[in-house]
Write an enzyme that holds these catalytic residues in place. Structure first.
Site, PDB file in Angstrom:
ATOM      1  N   CYS A 171       0.823  -1.219   0.000  1.00  0.00           N
ATOM      2  CA  CYS A 171       0.000   0.000   0.000  1.00  0.00           C
ATOM      3  C   CYS A 171       0.850   1.259   0.000  1.00  0.00           C
ATOM      4  CB  CYS A 171      -0.940  -0.008   1.207  1.00  0.00           C
ATOM      5  SG  CYS A 171      -1.823   1.542   1.393  1.00  0.00           S
TER       6      CYS A 171
ATOM      7  N   CYS B 133      -1.305   1.727  -3.196  1.00  0.00           N
ATOM      8  CA  CYS B 133      -2.315   2.784  -3.008  1.00  0.00           C
ATOM      9  C   CYS B 133      -1.732   4.191  -2.951  1.00  0.00           C
ATOM     10  CB  CYS B 133      -3.077   2.555  -1.708  1.00  0.00           C
ATOM     11  SG  CYS B 133      -3.430   0.844  -1.344  1.00  0.00           S
TER      12      CYS B 133
ATOM     13  N   LYS C 277       0.277   5.343  -6.115  1.00  0.00           N
ATOM     14  CA  LYS C 277      -0.728   5.331  -7.186  1.00  0.00           C
ATOM     15  C   LYS C 277      -1.632   6.565  -7.095  1.00  0.00           C
ATOM     16  CE  LYS C 277      -4.557   4.069  -6.390  1.00  0.00           C
ATOM     17  NZ  LYS C 277      -5.153   2.764  -6.242  1.00  0.00           N
TER      18      LYS C 277
ATOM     19  N   TYR D  62      -8.586  -3.698 -11.347  1.00  0.00           N
ATOM     20  CA  TYR D  62      -8.322  -2.423 -10.678  1.00  0.00           C
ATOM     21  C   TYR D  62      -7.042  -1.776 -11.231  1.00  0.00           C
ATOM     22  CZ  TYR D  62     -11.090  -3.140  -6.254  1.00  0.00           C
ATOM     23  OH  TYR D  62     -12.042  -3.297  -5.288  1.00  0.00           O
TER      24      TYR D  62
ATOM     25  N   GLU E 180      -6.764   1.559 -13.498  1.00  0.00           N
ATOM     26  CA  GLU E 180      -6.258   2.765 -12.836  1.00  0.00           C
ATOM     27  C   GLU E 180      -5.037   3.320 -13.573  1.00  0.00           C
ATOM     28  OE1 GLU E 180      -7.746   2.054  -8.247  1.00  0.00           O
ATOM     29  OE2 GLU E 180      -5.661   1.641  -8.686  1.00  0.00           O
TER      30      GLU E 180
ATOM     31  N   HIS F 261     -27.560  20.943  -1.852  1.00  0.00           N
ATOM     32  CA  HIS F 261     -27.665  21.524  -3.188  1.00  0.00           C
ATOM     33  C   HIS F 261     -26.737  22.724  -3.354  1.00  0.00           C
ATOM     34  CE1 HIS F 261     -29.656  22.280  -6.964  1.00  0.00           C
ATOM     35  NE2 HIS F 261     -29.748  23.571  -6.638  1.00  0.00           N
TER      36      HIS F 261
HETATM   37  P1  NDP Z   1      -7.436  -8.301 -10.645  1.00  0.00           P
HETATM   38  O1  NDP Z   1      -7.532  -9.706 -10.227  1.00  0.00           O
HETATM   39  O2  NDP Z   1      -8.425  -7.293 -10.183  1.00  0.00           O
HETATM   40  O3  NDP Z   1      -7.376  -8.205 -12.229  1.00  0.00           O
HETATM   41  C1  NDP Z   1      -6.530  -9.011 -12.997  1.00  0.00           C
HETATM   42  C2  NDP Z   1      -6.873  -8.776 -14.451  1.00  0.00           C
HETATM   43  O4  NDP Z   1      -5.957  -9.473 -15.264  1.00  0.00           O
HETATM   44  C3  NDP Z   1      -8.264  -9.270 -14.801  1.00  0.00           C
HETATM   45  O5  NDP Z   1      -8.821  -8.382 -15.712  1.00  0.00           O
HETATM   46  C4  NDP Z   1      -7.970 -10.627 -15.431  1.00  0.00           C
HETATM   47  O6  NDP Z   1      -8.922 -11.014 -16.378  1.00  0.00           O
HETATM   48  C5  NDP Z   1      -6.664 -10.332 -16.128  1.00  0.00           C
HETATM   49  N1  NDP Z   1      -5.865 -11.520 -16.351  1.00  0.00           N
HETATM   50  C6  NDP Z   1      -5.537 -12.475 -15.452  1.00  0.00           C
HETATM   51  N2  NDP Z   1      -4.753 -13.414 -16.035  1.00  0.00           N
HETATM   52  C7  NDP Z   1      -4.593 -13.036 -17.312  1.00  0.00           C
HETATM   53  C8  NDP Z   1      -3.906 -13.587 -18.416  1.00  0.00           C
HETATM   54  N3  NDP Z   1      -3.235 -14.734 -18.328  1.00  0.00           N
HETATM   55  N4  NDP Z   1      -3.954 -12.937 -19.598  1.00  0.00           N
HETATM   56  C9  NDP Z   1      -4.642 -11.785 -19.708  1.00  0.00           C
HETATM   57  N5  NDP Z   1      -5.309 -11.214 -18.708  1.00  0.00           N
HETATM   58  C10 NDP Z   1      -5.290 -11.840 -17.517  1.00  0.00           C
HETATM   59  O7  NDP Z   1      -5.952  -7.904 -10.233  1.00  0.00           O
HETATM   60  P2  NDP Z   1      -5.196  -6.533 -10.113  1.00  0.00           P
HETATM   61  O8  NDP Z   1      -3.781  -6.927 -10.293  1.00  0.00           O
HETATM   62  O9  NDP Z   1      -5.764  -5.473 -10.987  1.00  0.00           O
HETATM   63  O10 NDP Z   1      -5.468  -6.097  -8.627  1.00  0.00           O
HETATM   64  C11 NDP Z   1      -5.247  -7.013  -7.557  1.00  0.00           C
HETATM   65  C12 NDP Z   1      -6.075  -6.654  -6.365  1.00  0.00           C
HETATM   66  O11 NDP Z   1      -5.485  -5.552  -5.727  1.00  0.00           O
HETATM   67  C13 NDP Z   1      -7.494  -6.223  -6.660  1.00  0.00           C
HETATM   68  O12 NDP Z   1      -8.378  -7.285  -6.786  1.00  0.00           O
HETATM   69  C14 NDP Z   1      -7.810  -5.361  -5.487  1.00  0.00           C
HETATM   70  O13 NDP Z   1      -8.303  -6.186  -4.453  1.00  0.00           O
HETATM   71  C15 NDP Z   1      -6.484  -4.766  -5.113  1.00  0.00           C
HETATM   72  N6  NDP Z   1      -6.380  -3.372  -5.568  1.00  0.00           N
HETATM   73  C16 NDP Z   1      -7.212  -2.447  -5.043  1.00  0.00           C
HETATM   74  C17 NDP Z   1      -7.159  -1.125  -5.461  1.00  0.00           C
HETATM   75  C18 NDP Z   1      -8.101  -0.138  -4.896  1.00  0.00           C
HETATM   76  O14 NDP Z   1      -8.669  -0.381  -3.845  1.00  0.00           O
HETATM   77  N7  NDP Z   1      -8.336   0.996  -5.563  1.00  0.00           N
HETATM   78  C19 NDP Z   1      -6.195  -0.688  -6.465  1.00  0.00           C
HETATM   79  C20 NDP Z   1      -5.383  -1.751  -6.964  1.00  0.00           C
HETATM   80  C21 NDP Z   1      -5.481  -3.027  -6.517  1.00  0.00           C
HETATM   81  P3  NDP Z   1     -10.309 -11.752 -15.969  1.00  0.00           P
HETATM   82  O15 NDP Z   1     -11.213 -10.685 -15.462  1.00  0.00           O
HETATM   83  O16 NDP Z   1     -10.773 -12.333 -17.267  1.00  0.00           O
HETATM   84  O17 NDP Z   1      -9.938 -12.790 -14.966  1.00  0.00           O
END
Ligand code: NDP
Length: 451
Positions: free
Chosen positions: A42, A47, A50, A177, A181, A434
């Site tokens: 974080c 976080c 970012k 996410y 982002e 408002h």
């Molecule tokens: P996520 O699990 O949210 O997203 C991963 C993405 O990568 C998905 O779109 C997934 O597709 C895709 N993906 C996975 N494997 C492959 C592959 N082999 N080829 C192509 N695409 C692939 O992970 P993030 O890394 O974005 O974030 C991790 C976690 O961190 C989040 O779930 C969240 O909990 C936390 N986070 C929170 C934030 C916040 O609160 N603002 C900011 C950043 C992170 P598919 O959908 O098809 O599986």
């Protein structure tokens, strides 16, 4: 048996540091080991940096809007090295704060890797072993890349804060996410951003209407978003990396970033050898008190892959201390967690999406989408979305979804009402503030659809 410590925490991120501090404040003898920097994902590579980059990336838009409001304002361009120096100075400061919190509360720290030898023994990288009545695993997670040709040369969100220069063009893989982002951030900073997402719509799992609007606005803002598209492989080429895509195209990008998910940090931790069970993704399996199958070993935060958010890890850490050191068994409440995705436009959400709610019970949907005053006056076409998912049976607000500037700030407040079990009638009897965008949350009279 006399132990060296009452608690040994492995991992100095948000969850681990909080648990260590609170346990120590209660009189426990506590130690903590961290192999990298204090503050964890974080503070150091998530976080915090970012969000500072989100702020940086929004200024060109603010400057343009200022002109529409009569100001003589011009952007002189973005100085990445200057921003980066300041960003890292801030991260250093925050890391110092984390270290100080531990020190001033009497937590002994070990700046090295630690692993389990058995249910009560921690082995340090320098060869020492120490014993503890309780061991808390709070080692977090790390970004993972898919196994495809050339992927080792792609970067992840960990690297983005250390780039020497901002690339001219960047391909971002993923639709979660992190991918969404950073697509917004880099686009705002002037990088030509292309995003490949393999599915039909970004931000899987969230409310469909919200996802649709975010994708539309990201495209309007200049992100070249390709849905149903994935990368097949990458190889070095003149000026960057040549990418082969599943849609048959080939293109060269300066940089490729994988935001394809994160995996728990459990490799070579001695966990399974000590009897701790791991799940399919390598996550530590815990019960509602964050206890593993080995009674003296607990785990919190991303390493357990429950809800991977900083405030949740912190709560899990507090609940652990309450349970283990204060004799007050406290399960972690993972229901109705408000969260924000710092896309541009920003997304704030709490509770069930329309699709999830419909699977459970009949609902009424209250929804409005409009051009907010500030942006509309500046000549922008940006739209915002305010949406309530309401139970027909109980009138309770089951979900609230906001796509708007400041949606993260708004959803924190709405989250209180939803967590309290507020009904649509409660929202209706709240007087509007408002003129604001969020007043729409209390002024939607008729459902747009039901059933
Ligand atoms: P996520 O699990 O949210 O997203 C991963 C993405 O990568 C998905 O779109 C997934 O597709 C895709 N993906 C996975 N494997 C492959 C592959 N082999 N080829 C192509 N695409 C692939 O992970 P993030 O890394 O974005 O974030 C991790 C976690 O961190 C989040 O779930 C969240 O909990 C936390 N986070 C929170 C934030 C916040 O609160 N603002 C900011 C950043 C992170 P598919 O959908 O098809 O599986």
């Amino acid at each position: 048996m006399a132990f060296d410590y009452d608690l040994f925490v492995i991992g100095g991120g948000s969850g681990g540091v909080r648990a260590a501090r609170v346990a120590a404040q209660g009189g426990a003898r506590v130690a903590l080991a961290e192999v990298d920097r204090y503050g964890g994902t974080c503070v150091i590579r998530g976080c915090v940096p970012k969000k500072l980059m989100v702020f940086a990336s929004e200024y060109p838009g603010h400057i343009e809007d200022a002109q529409s409001y009569g100001w003589t304002a011009h952007s002189g361009g973005f100085d990445w090295p200057a921003f980066k120096t300041k960003l890292h100075a801030e991260l250093d400061r925050l890391e110092g704060v984390y270290r100080k919190i531990l020190g001033s509360n009497g937590v002994e720290t070990f700046d090295q890797r630690a692993r389990l030898r058995d249910a009560h023994t921690v082995e340090l990288a320098d060869g020492r072993s120490v014993t503890a009545k309780h061991i808390l695993v709070a080692t977090g997670g790390r970004p993972v890349k898919p196994d495809l040709p050339g992927a080792e040369d792609g970067i992840t969100s960990n690297d983005i804060f250390h780039l020497d220069d901002l690339p001219r063009s960047m391909l971002i893989i993923g639709g979660g996410y992190i991918a969404c982002e950073f697509a917004g951030i880099l686009n705002g900073l002037g990088v030509q951003v292309t995003q490949f997402y393999r599915g039909a719509q970004i931000l899987r799992g969230f409310d469909e209407e919200a996802r649709g609007l975010i994708a539309e606005e990201m495209i309007n803002n200049g992100v070249d978003l390709h849905l149903g598209t994935n990368i097949l492989g990458m190889e070095p080429a003149e000026g960057g990396w040549r990418i082969k895509a599943t849609n048959g195209t080939e293109q060269v990008f300066d940089k490729v970033m994988f935001a394809t998910g994160r995996a728990p940090n459990t490799a070579d931790m001695g966990l399974e050898e000590a009897g701790v069970k791991l799940g399919r993704k390598g996550e530590v399996i815990v019960d509602e008190y964050s206890q593993t199958g080995v009674p003296s070993v607990y785990a919190i935060g991303d390493v357990t892959d429950r809800v991977n958010l900083t405030p949740v890890a912190i709560r899990e850490g507090m609940a652990f201390v309450e349970t283990v050191f204060n004799g007050n068994p406290t399960p972690v409440d993972h229901e109705l967690i408000p969260t924000a995705v710092f896309t541009q436009p920003e997304f704030g959400t709490v509770g069930l999406s329309e699709e999830e709610a419909r699977e459970r019970e009949p609902v009424d949907i209250y929804c409005t989408s409009f051009k907010p005053m500030q942006q509309s006056f500046a000549g922008r076409s940006d739209r915002v979305l305010m949406k309530l998912v309401v139970s027909r049976a109980t009138d309770k607000v089951l979900g609230c979804h906001i796509v708007a500037p400041g949606a993260g700030e708004m959803i924190q407040m709405v989250g209180i009402a939803v967590k309290m079990g507020a009904t649509k009638t409660d929202f209706d009897r709240t007087v509007a503030v408002h003129p604001t965008m969020s007043e729409e949350v209390v002024t939607m009279k008729e459902p747009v659809r039901g059933g």
